[in-house]
Design a protein around this motif. Structure first.
Motif, PDB file in Angstrom:
ATOM      1  N   VAL A 213       4.382  17.386  45.327  1.00  0.00           N
ATOM      2  CA  VAL A 213       5.707  18.406  44.556  1.00  0.00           C
ATOM      3  C   VAL A 213       4.268  18.569  43.301  1.00  0.00           C
ATOM      4  CG1 VAL A 213       7.483  18.909  44.840  1.00  0.00           C
ATOM      5  CG2 VAL A 213       7.475  17.130  43.493  1.00  0.00           C
ATOM      6  N   LYS A 214       4.520  19.087  42.231  1.00  0.00           N
ATOM      7  CA  LYS A 214       4.097  18.914  41.249  1.00  0.00           C
ATOM      8  C   LYS A 214       4.857  18.890  40.250  1.00  0.00           C
ATOM      9  CE  LYS A 214       1.889  23.057  38.670  1.00  0.00           C
ATOM     10  NZ  LYS A 214       1.836  24.535  39.692  1.00  0.00           N
ATOM     11  N   MET A 215       4.757  17.841  39.419  1.00  0.00           N
ATOM     12  CA  MET A 215       6.202  17.358  38.221  1.00  0.00           C
ATOM     13  C   MET A 215       5.897  17.463  36.648  1.00  0.00           C
ATOM     14  SD  MET A 215       8.204  16.213  40.221  1.00  0.00           S
ATOM     15  CE  MET A 215       9.252  14.390  39.320  1.00  0.00           C
ATOM     16  N   VAL A 216       6.641  18.627  36.491  1.00  0.00           N
ATOM     17  CA  VAL A 216       5.734  18.835  34.838  1.00  0.00           C
ATOM     18  C   VAL A 216       6.275  17.517  34.690  1.00  0.00           C
ATOM     19  CG1 VAL A 216       6.448  20.362  32.923  1.00  0.00           C
ATOM     20  CG2 VAL A 216       6.477  20.793  35.760  1.00  0.00           C
ATOM     21  N   GLU A 217       5.318  17.145  33.465  1.00  0.00           N
ATOM     22  CA  GLU A 217       5.170  15.651  32.325  1.00  0.00           C
ATOM     23  C   GLU A 217       6.504  16.198  31.230  1.00  0.00           C
ATOM     24  OE1 GLU A 217       2.858  13.215  32.258  1.00  0.00           O
ATOM     25  OE2 GLU A 217       4.287  11.708  30.783  1.00  0.00           O
ATOM     26  N   GLY A 218       7.135  14.450  31.485  1.00  0.00           N
ATOM     27  CA  GLY A 218       8.585  15.145  30.620  1.00  0.00           C
ATOM     28  C   GLY A 218       9.867  16.189  31.446  1.00  0.00           C
ATOM     29  N   ARG A 219       9.813  17.248  31.484  1.00  0.00           N
ATOM     30  CA  ARG A 219      10.981  18.091  32.272  1.00  0.00           C
ATOM     31  C   ARG A 219      10.673  17.303  33.445  1.00  0.00           C
ATOM     32  NH1 ARG A 219       9.459  22.954  34.627  1.00  0.00           N
ATOM     33  NH2 ARG A 219       8.945  22.481  36.708  1.00  0.00           N
ATOM     34  N   ASP A 220      10.164  16.802  34.118  1.00  0.00           N
ATOM     35  CA  ASP A 220      10.509  16.853  35.841  1.00  0.00           C
ATOM     36  C   ASP A 220      11.021  14.794  35.980  1.00  0.00           C
ATOM     37  OD1 ASP A 220      10.382  19.489  35.544  1.00  0.00           O
ATOM     38  OD2 ASP A 220       9.000  19.239  37.267  1.00  0.00           O
ATOM     39  N   LYS A 221      11.745  14.895  36.355  1.00  0.00           N
ATOM     40  CA  LYS A 221      12.040  13.010  37.154  1.00  0.00           C
ATOM     41  C   LYS A 221      12.303  13.425  38.648  1.00  0.00           C
ATOM     42  CE  LYS A 221      14.063  12.709  32.004  1.00  0.00           C
ATOM     43  NZ  LYS A 221      14.827  11.671  31.011  1.00  0.00           N
ATOM     44  N   TRP A 222      11.701  11.960  39.229  1.00  0.00           N
ATOM     45  CA  TRP A 222      12.614  12.169  40.852  1.00  0.00           C
ATOM     46  C   TRP A 222      13.774  11.302  40.607  1.00  0.00           C
ATOM     47  CZ3 TRP A 222      10.661  14.090  45.048  1.00  0.00           C
ATOM     48  CH2 TRP A 222       9.256  13.999  44.843  1.00  0.00           C
ATOM     49  N   LEU A 223      15.588  11.260  41.064  1.00  0.00           N
ATOM     50  CA  LEU A 223      16.334  11.437  40.888  1.00  0.00           C
ATOM     51  C   LEU A 223      16.863  10.025  40.785  1.00  0.00           C
ATOM     52  CD1 LEU A 223      18.755  12.858  40.939  1.00  0.00           C
ATOM     53  CD2 LEU A 223      19.594  11.723  43.001  1.00  0.00           C
ATOM     54  N   GLN A 224      16.044   9.490  42.385  1.00  0.00           N
ATOM     55  CA  GLN A 224      16.464   7.895  42.612  1.00  0.00           C
ATOM     56  C   GLN A 224      16.144   6.452  41.922  1.00  0.00           C
ATOM     57  OE1 GLN A 224      17.755   8.046  45.716  1.00  0.00           O
ATOM     58  NE2 GLN A 224      18.801   6.203  45.228  1.00  0.00           N
ATOM     59  N   PRO A 225      15.395   6.869  41.065  1.00  0.00           N
ATOM     60  CA  PRO A 225      14.587   5.723  40.075  1.00  0.00           C
ATOM     61  C   PRO A 225      16.157   5.808  38.638  1.00  0.00           C
ATOM     62  CG  PRO A 225      13.206   6.718  40.457  1.00  0.00           C
ATOM     63  CD  PRO A 225      13.595   7.593  41.274  1.00  0.00           C
ATOM     64  N   LEU A 226      16.762   7.218  38.815  1.00  0.00           N
ATOM     65  CA  LEU A 226      17.490   7.366  37.693  1.00  0.00           C
ATOM     66  C   LEU A 226      18.553   7.229  38.284  1.00  0.00           C
ATOM     67  CD1 LEU A 226      16.551  11.293  36.606  1.00  0.00           C
ATOM     68  CD2 LEU A 226      16.296   9.158  35.330  1.00  0.00           C
ATOM     69  N   VAL A 227      19.053   7.116  39.105  1.00  0.00           N
ATOM     70  CA  VAL A 227      20.829   7.070  39.710  1.00  0.00           C
ATOM     71  C   VAL A 227      20.166   5.069  39.820  1.00  0.00           C
ATOM     72  CG1 VAL A 227      21.597   8.326  40.399  1.00  0.00           C
ATOM     73  CG2 VAL A 227      20.230   6.983  41.882  1.00  0.00           C
ATOM     74  N   ASP A 228      19.132   5.019  40.366  1.00  0.00           N
ATOM     75  CA  ASP A 228      18.832   3.310  40.775  1.00  0.00           C
ATOM     76  C   ASP A 228      19.494   2.369  39.658  1.00  0.00           C
ATOM     77  OD1 ASP A 228      18.993   3.584  43.109  1.00  0.00           O
ATOM     78  OD2 ASP A 228      16.874   3.215  43.163  1.00  0.00           O
ATOM     79  N   ALA A 229      18.933   3.086  38.315  1.00  0.00           N
ATOM     80  CA  ALA A 229      18.969   2.033  37.013  1.00  0.00           C
ATOM     81  C   ALA A 229      20.475   1.823  36.650  1.00  0.00           C
ATOM     82  CB  ALA A 229      17.840   2.613  35.880  1.00  0.00           C
ATOM     83  N   GLU A 230      21.104   2.725  37.310  1.00  0.00           N
ATOM     84  CA  GLU A 230      23.087   2.827  36.346  1.00  0.00           C
ATOM     85  C   GLU A 230      23.567   1.817  37.707  1.00  0.00           C
ATOM     86  OE1 GLU A 230      23.280   4.795  33.924  1.00  0.00           O
ATOM     87  OE2 GLU A 230      21.557   5.640  33.855  1.00  0.00           O
ATOM     88  N   ASP A 231      24.864   2.000  36.229  1.00  0.00           N
ATOM     89  CA  ASP A 231      26.111   0.996  37.026  1.00  0.00           C
ATOM     90  C   ASP A 231      26.598   1.480  37.746  1.00  0.00           C
ATOM     91  OD1 ASP A 231      26.911  -1.946  35.950  1.00  0.00           O
ATOM     92  OD2 ASP A 231      29.203  -0.437  35.150  1.00  0.00           O
ATOM     93  N   ALA A 232      27.323   1.012  39.242  1.00  0.00           N
ATOM     94  CA  ALA A 232      28.443   1.679  39.832  1.00  0.00           C
ATOM     95  C   ALA A 232      30.042   2.211  39.038  1.00  0.00           C
ATOM     96  CB  ALA A 232      28.219   1.340  40.923  1.00  0.00           C
ATOM     97  N   ASN A 233      29.705   2.273  38.136  1.00  0.00           N
ATOM     98  CA  ASN A 233      31.562   2.485  36.992  1.00  0.00           C
ATOM     99  C   ASN A 233      30.544   3.279  36.293  1.00  0.00           C
ATOM    100  OD1 ASN A 233      33.461   0.449  37.802  1.00  0.00           O
ATOM    101  ND2 ASN A 233      32.020  -1.232  37.882  1.00  0.00           N
ATOM    102  N   SER A 234      31.838   4.263  36.366  1.00  0.00           N
ATOM    103  CA  SER A 234      31.395   5.057  35.183  1.00  0.00           C
ATOM    104  C   SER A 234      33.478   5.818  34.862  1.00  0.00           C
ATOM    105  CB  SER A 234      30.883   7.030  35.489  1.00  0.00           C
ATOM    106  OG  SER A 234      31.492   7.912  34.554  1.00  0.00           O
TER     107      SER A 234
END
Ligand code: 7RM
Length: 636
Positions: A213-234
């Motif tokens: 896929v083409k990822m548009v700089e600044g707009r598009d992000k892969w989901l997995q790294p975003l959630v991996d960085a978060e705490d499992a409490n919300s």
């Protein structure tokens, strides 16, 4: 938990009558006993049906995901919440426990907040049937963002229209989707759509097919790294009962799609209540609804209804015919499914195949089997009842709409005796009425009319996003003071309802009102017929005459056309009367359908009339190519 569970018909009538006499008390008790609230309501309901203003559980505070997940953790933390059955049967199924679901939803909720998504912001979700779809929906609800799921089969222009209408800030998609033997490039459809969607600031991409896929700089992000960085409490957002929960677009027969808005508390109470009663769900059951989460059926009866009840719900990525025609039955056998819920279009297409496909598998775990989306014709009903339900699992023919939020008319299994083609009785709390042409309520049984609902219920849509005027005009003006469903129905001698189709599709022949469903039913009884759709066309003498489009179980079975046509008309004559005989019959290879499998009679009507202009938007069709073929074969 108690939802006024009814064990027999006598109790049903007792609860039903109570719900009509004292609706406030009825819903008050259901809401009070089955959910956790931050704060309870001051008043159960406030409404003005003339103005289409309805509010439930006034001033209550709640978060639906606390009720779907958190409150089950103590008792059911290690219970499977979601079984994911992939498109490819060789890929291992996943079992996601309530504990794991909590972690995944919490992480995504935190990532949404970090992205700057706030309560009230709209998030569009364009994903295949993978666990991330349910997780995204729940993560939005956790932080009070309004989700709008767009079925991942819609074209770029259909996506753009929906994204722009709700002015979404974020869109969640995947690189691609598996569908049977095909891979669909979802991300490139989104890239195309977003060329005309200025409000979307970010795109999150789930990796599913490893498609480039083409990822548009600044707009598009892969989901997995975003959630991996978060705490499992919300921390869940505290929502007012009437805060928006989601927008779901329904195409409607013409014009621009309507963004039906559902709000928090009423939808929660209604989806939970209906799920529990109609599927007779018990603690160790495995429940499977084959719809896509992109439709209301998936919202209410894959995600919210089951999870609110602490159930185990199956998410199926594939299609009924892949790798072979027994996939549904194989999955039921594999996961020991106890409740199975699908659509007449799927039943008819599988009934066309040899029932040996069904008999290859052990379906003995099934307790209840359901149908939704269209009138189920008598032949398909029997096939489903006999071969799938083995005459022991009741068929729940459930009538409802995107607008109603949940099931309205349906048998309650083991309580309401079923009757082929009848959705039977309203759930306690629901007050259907039939209206005549003079807009008066019809009191007696053994009659037909326009189906309305005369008292509000918690699950009803509150408005069309950004267009309350259209909401009021479409649903509350034809029969002032009542909700008009747009469907026609019959009521038999015991008060059972049978939905006969959309009133827009009713055909008047020699002064008689003919609903489409009963005639199609008679046609489908013919052993060679797979599916049919009838429409009216102008006729000098009768005003209107009937044109039938018919698909056959065996291609080419129409070789002896004249006989077949005669036999079909004989079926109609004996089931309904000579008035309903078809003037024209065209055998076709397929009928135009919406992506959720409903026959689009509007297009067929135009073809029958010989008007090939202005078919409306056909890009939302499941099988647009069939339209040209039908046009070419039109009977003059
Ligand atoms: C759940 C859903 C709603 C329309 C509705 C009817 C038709 C749905 C049945 C049915 C006869 C049924 N929502 N419909 N269920 N007709 N028997 N059991 O389908 O918004 O997509 O469609 O579907 O015409 O008004 S929907």
């Amino acid at each position: 938990m108690s939802y006024y569970k009814v064990d027999n018909l006598e109790q049903y009538f007792k609860h039903y009558n109570k719900s009509v006499r004292e609706p406030r008390k009825f819903w008050d008790r259901i809401a009070d006993e089955n959910f956790t609230w931050y704060q309870k309501w001051d008043k159960v309901v406030e409404f003005d049906m003339q103005e289409a203003d309805v509010k439930w559980f006034i001033n209550a505070k709640v978060n639906i995901t606390k009720n779907c997940i958190d409150r089950h953790l103590a008792k059911r933390g290690n219970k499977t919440a979601i079984i994911f059955e992939p498109n490819n049967p060789d890929e291992e199924a996943q079992h996601i426990t309530y504990n794991e679901l909590y972690d995944r939803v919490a992480k995504m909720a935190n990532a949404l907040r970090k992205q700057g998504i706030k309560k009230g912001d709209r998030v569009c979700i364009y994903l295949p049937m993978i666990p991330e779809l349910a997780v995204s929906v729940l993560a939005c609800a956790r932080i009070g963002a309004v989700h709008s799921v767009i079925f991942a089969g819609f074209s770029a222009s259909a996506v753009a229209a929906r994204v722009n209408d709700c002015e979404a800030k974020l869109l969640i998609t995947s690189d691609g989707a598996y569908r049977g033997s095909k891979t669909i490039e979802l991300k490139s459809i989104i890239d195309e759509a977003l060329k005309t969607c200025p409000t979307v600031e970010n795109v999150w991409v789930v990796k599913r097919t490893n498609t480039d896929v083409k990822m548009v700089e600044g707009r598009d992000k892969w989901l997995q790294p975003l959630v991996d960085a978060e705490d499992a409490n919300s921390v869940a957002e505290i929502m007012d009962a009437e805060d928006p929960l989601f927008i779901l677009y329904t195409s409607g027969s013409t014009g621009k799609p309507k963004g039906m808005l559902h709000t928090t508390a009423g939808y929660m109470v209604y989806s939970a209540y209906t799920f529990k009663n109609i599927f007779a769900y018990e603690e160790n059951d495995v429940y499977w609804c084959t719809a896509d989460i992109g439709w209301i059926t998936g919202h209410s009866y894959i995600v919210y209804g089951p999870l609110l009840n602490g159930a185990t719900t199956v998410i199926f990525e594939g299609v009924p015919s892949y790798p072979e025609f027994d996939r549904f039955w194989q999955v039921i056998d594999k996961h020991k499914v106890t409740q199975f819920y699908t659509a007449p279009t799927a039943i008819r297409s599988l009934a066309k195949e040899d029932w040996k496909w069904v008999d290859k598998h052990d379906l003995s775990t099934l307790k209840v089997i359901g149908s939704v989306g269209e009138p189920i014709n008598e032949e398909a009903w029997h096939w489903y009842n006999d071969h799938v339900g083995k005459k022991k699992s009741p068929v729940v023919d459930t009538w409802w709409q995107t607008e109603t939020g949940g099931i309205m008319i349906s048998p309650i299994p083991f309580v309401t005796p079923t009757k082929p083609t009848y959705a039977t009785l309203p759930l306690p709390g629901i007050q259907p009425v039939l209206m005549d042409e003079r807009r008066n309520e019809i009191e007696e049984n053994q009659t037909a009319g326009s189906l309305c609902i005369k008292f509000p219920w918690p699950g009803m849509a509150r408005t069309i996003w950004g267009d309350h005027k259209r909401f009021k005009e479409t649903y509350f003006s034809t029969f002032p003071g009542k909700y008009f469903t747009g469907d026609g129905a019959l009521r038999d001698e015991v008060g059972y309802y049978r939905i006969t189709g959309r009133v827009d599709d009713v055909i008047i022949v020699s002064g008689h009102n003919l609903g489409t469903a009963p005639i199609e039913d008679a046609i489908n009884e013919h052993p060679s017929v797979a599916e049919s759709a009838i429409v009216g066309f102008p006729h000098d003498v009768k005003g209107n005459a009937l044109y039938g489009f018919i698909t056959l179980k065996e291609a080419g079975a129409w070789r002896n056309q004249d006989n077949l046509i005669k036999e079909i008309n004989e079926h109609i004559s004996s089931h309904i009367g000579p008035i309903a005989k078809l003037d024209k019959i065209q055998f076709v290879n397929g009928l135009p359908k919406t992506r959720s499998g409903k026959i689009m009679r509007r297009i067929l009507r135009k073809i029958a009339e010989g008007d090939f202009s202005n078919f409306g938007d056909t890009t939302t069709l499941l099988n647009p190519e069939i339209v040209d073929e039908i046009k070419e074969g039109r009977i003059n």
